[in-house]
Design an enzyme around this catalytic site. Structure first.
Site, PDB file in Angstrom:
ATOM      1  N   PRO A 278       0.536  -1.072   0.209  1.00 49.49           N
ATOM      2  CG  PRO A 278      -0.140  -0.792   1.935  1.00 49.49           C
ATOM      3  CD  PRO A 278       1.013  -2.013   1.060  1.00 49.49           C
ATOM      4  NE  ARG A 316      -4.030  11.761  -6.890  1.00 50.76           N
ATOM      5  CZ  ARG A 316      -4.593  10.937  -6.858  1.00 50.76           C
ATOM      6  NH1 ARG A 316      -5.550  12.009  -6.171  1.00 50.76           N
ATOM      7  NH2 ARG A 316      -5.463  10.485  -7.814  1.00 50.76           N
ATOM      8  CB  CYS A 337     -16.591  31.512  -3.416  1.00 51.87           C
ATOM      9  SG  CYS A 337     -15.792  32.723  -4.715  1.00 51.87           S
TER      10      CYS A 337
HETATM   11  N1  LLP Z   1       2.965  -1.187  -5.854  1.00 59.19           N
HETATM   12  C1  LLP Z   1       3.338  -0.983  -7.205  1.00 59.19           C
HETATM   13  C2  LLP Z   1       4.108  -2.090  -8.258  1.00 59.19           C
HETATM   14  C3  LLP Z   1       2.994   0.028  -7.798  1.00 59.19           C
HETATM   15  O1  LLP Z   1       3.147   0.704  -8.975  1.00 59.19           O
HETATM   16  C4  LLP Z   1       2.275   1.352  -6.678  1.00 59.19           C
HETATM   17  C5  LLP Z   1       1.841   1.773  -7.355  1.00 59.19           C
HETATM   18  C6  LLP Z   1       2.069   0.826  -5.228  1.00 59.19           C
HETATM   19  C7  LLP Z   1       2.548  -0.606  -5.321  1.00 59.19           C
HETATM   20  C8  LLP Z   1       1.283   1.725  -4.946  1.00 59.19           C
HETATM   21  O2  LLP Z   1      -0.577   1.492  -4.859  1.00 59.19           O
HETATM   22  P1  LLP Z   1      -1.441   2.892  -4.025  1.00 59.19           P
HETATM   23  O3  LLP Z   1      -1.417   1.600  -2.740  1.00 59.19           O
HETATM   24  O4  LLP Z   1      -0.772   3.628  -3.455  1.00 59.19           O
HETATM   25  O5  LLP Z   1      -2.182   2.502  -4.939  1.00 59.19           O
HETATM   26  N2  LLP Z   1       0.419   8.876  -9.122  1.00 59.19           N
HETATM   27  C9  LLP Z   1      -0.902   8.231  -8.539  1.00 59.19           C
HETATM   28  C10 LLP Z   1      -1.392   7.137  -8.684  1.00 59.19           C
HETATM   29  C11 LLP Z   1       0.112   6.103  -9.109  1.00 59.19           C
HETATM   30  C12 LLP Z   1       0.357   4.384  -8.713  1.00 59.19           C
HETATM   31  C13 LLP Z   1       1.827   4.035  -8.760  1.00 59.19           C
HETATM   32  N3  LLP Z   1       1.721   2.559  -8.368  1.00 59.19           N
HETATM   33  C14 LLP Z   1      -1.951   9.080  -8.223  1.00 59.19           C
HETATM   34  O6  LLP Z   1      -2.044  10.499  -7.827  1.00 59.19           O
HETATM   35  O7  LLP Z   1      -2.868   8.883  -8.062  1.00 59.19           O
END
Ligand code: LLP
Length: 408
Positions: A278, A316, A337
């Site tokens: 995560p 984002r 607003c």
């Molecule tokens: N593991 C791998 C192999 C990943 O590629 C990612 C994220 C994670 C774990 C963690 O994912 P999370 O639990 O944070 O969803 N910039 C984008 C998010 C890109 C995520 C890419 N990979 C945003 O601002 O939403």
């Protein structure tokens, strides 16, 4: 729901883990800035830990979500591993005190230098392509060192998220397609220094429907059994990260770590060690971007609250049309607003006076790490509330830092 671990409003004022954000803003004397709550991060980590209580499992924080050194240390102290995606993230994790056996290097385009460094340090590496196998084989032979690898599979499951952050579908550049697995195993057989210790997959990010975790676990369990039958001593099933957070802040039934774990558990094999990676769900709701109102611009059809934060600090909303909640840090009365520049669109907010503080919620993940110098803006400082104390955990970037990159 947040208790006083994180951000909450009391008598119209916003608080961060017991401290008034208005008071913090006065002390910081810099705007905008990121503000985090350590106790909220710890609580998020513990939700995973509690959910995984009965299962052999590893929580491996995805450093890309927020790579502040102090935040990495907080997660290290809680017992987390880390998933890194570059040589520099690996260096940072080492600097934060993680041991090599608590790290996984993931990535679609790992360079030869990064692979050599990772093998040398001794971290586990996700294989994402045929060329990864070739490069790892060459390097491991030349430096005579074995390396533990996970095979990243592409299970072709739709996580139903924004296409930019969906990674487990057939057309995605990530992972190995099912029909290609057999040739990979043959290549791994022929590479004696590559120890296949498990399989990996990551479907995407901001997932709300946990059923997909159940689906992917079923696919992974099948591959795991098949690999054992082929004689590979696999022990890890890495399901990646991806659990979303309630950006609207109004949905009490929003999926939690325990829902993800329950969904996975239905399909998981008894003797596999589960890895979860995560990022967002550990740090996202533990951070806000604190800005100041510069002025209000009245338009024909809508009004604009212009603030000193922008897409440079938080991309984002512009990149993914992400909707973060926006609120003032103190009571504001006045006519309604409509908008807060481009950090949020079509919001109904009272018309504030100049210099009123405003926060963009849930920016602890993919906020600072995706900031830039666009428009000649310097990156903001970062602050943390821990145990009732406000600490600066990264200073503001200065114009001199920026200028020093040019040869003059
Ligand atoms: N593991 C791998 C192999 C990943 O590629 C990612 C994220 C994670 C774990 C963690 O994912 P999370 O639990 O944070 O969803 N910039 C984008 C998010 C890109 C995520 C890419 N990979 C945003 O601002 O939403």
């Amino acid at each position: 729901m947040n208790g006083n671990q994180g951000f909450y409003v009391q008598d119209g004022y916003l608080y961060c883990a017991g401290l008034s954000v208005k008071e913090i803003q006065r002390q910081v004397e810099h705007s905008p800035f990121y503000l985090y709550s350590a106790s909220q991060m710890r609580q998020n980590y513990r939700s995973y830990e509690n959910a995984l209580d009965q299962i052999p499992a590893v929580i491996s924080y995805a450093v890309k979500a927020n790579s502040n050194l102090t935040i990495l240390k907080i997660l290290r102290d809680l017992g987390s591993w880390v998933t890194v995606v570059s040589g520099n993230e690996l260096r940072l994790a080492l600097a934060a005190g993680f041991e090599s056996k608590q790290m996984i290097l993931n990535g679609n385009g790992k360079t030869l230098h990064e692979l050599e460094y990772a093998i040398d340090v001794g971290v586990m590496i996700n294989i994402d392509s045929e060329f990864d196998v070739k490069h790892l084989h060459q390097i491991s032979q030349s430096i005579r060192k074995s390396v533990n690898v996970l095979l990243r599979l592409n299970p072709d499951i739709d996580p139903a998220v924004h296409p930019y952050i969906s990674t487990g579908l057939q057309g995605s550049k990530f992972g190995i397609q099912p029909q290609q697995v057999e040739p990979f195993l043959q290549n791994l057989d022929a590479a004696p220094l590559l120890n296949l210790v498990g399989i990996h997959s990551h479907l995407g990010s901001t997932i709300e429907n946990v059923d997909v975790f159940c689906q992917v676990s079923a696919v992974m369990a099948e591959y795991f059994v098949m690999m054992r039958e082929r004689g590979f001593p696999v022990k890890y099933i890495n399901i990646g990260g991806g659990l979303g957070i309630d950006y609207q802040r109004t949905r009490p039934g929003f999926a939690q770590p325990e829902d993800v774990v329950k969904a996975i558990q239905r399909e998981l094999l008894d003797d596999a060690i589960l890895i979860l990676e995560p990022g967002r769900s550990l740090v996202g709701n533990a951070g806000v971007l604190v800005c100041n109102v510069i002025g209000v611009k009245l338009g024909e059809t809508k009004n604009f609250i212009v603030v000193d934060g922008s897409m440079t600090e938080l991309i984002r909303p512009s990149l993914y049309q992400a909707e973060h909640q926006i609120a003032f840090i103190e009571p504001v009365v006045g006519p309604v607003c409509e908008s807060a520049d481009f950090l949020g669109k079509n919001r109904l907010l009272a018309t504030p006076d100049e210099r009123i503080g405003l926060v963009v919620y849930d920016t602890g993940a993919y906020g600072y790490v995706m900031s830039s110098n666009y428009n000649g803006r310097m990156r903001p400082p970062e602050y943390l509330v821990d145990d009732g104390q406000l600490i600066q955990i990264r200073r503001a970037e200065r114009f001199e830092d920026y200028l020093s990159l040019f040869d003059m």
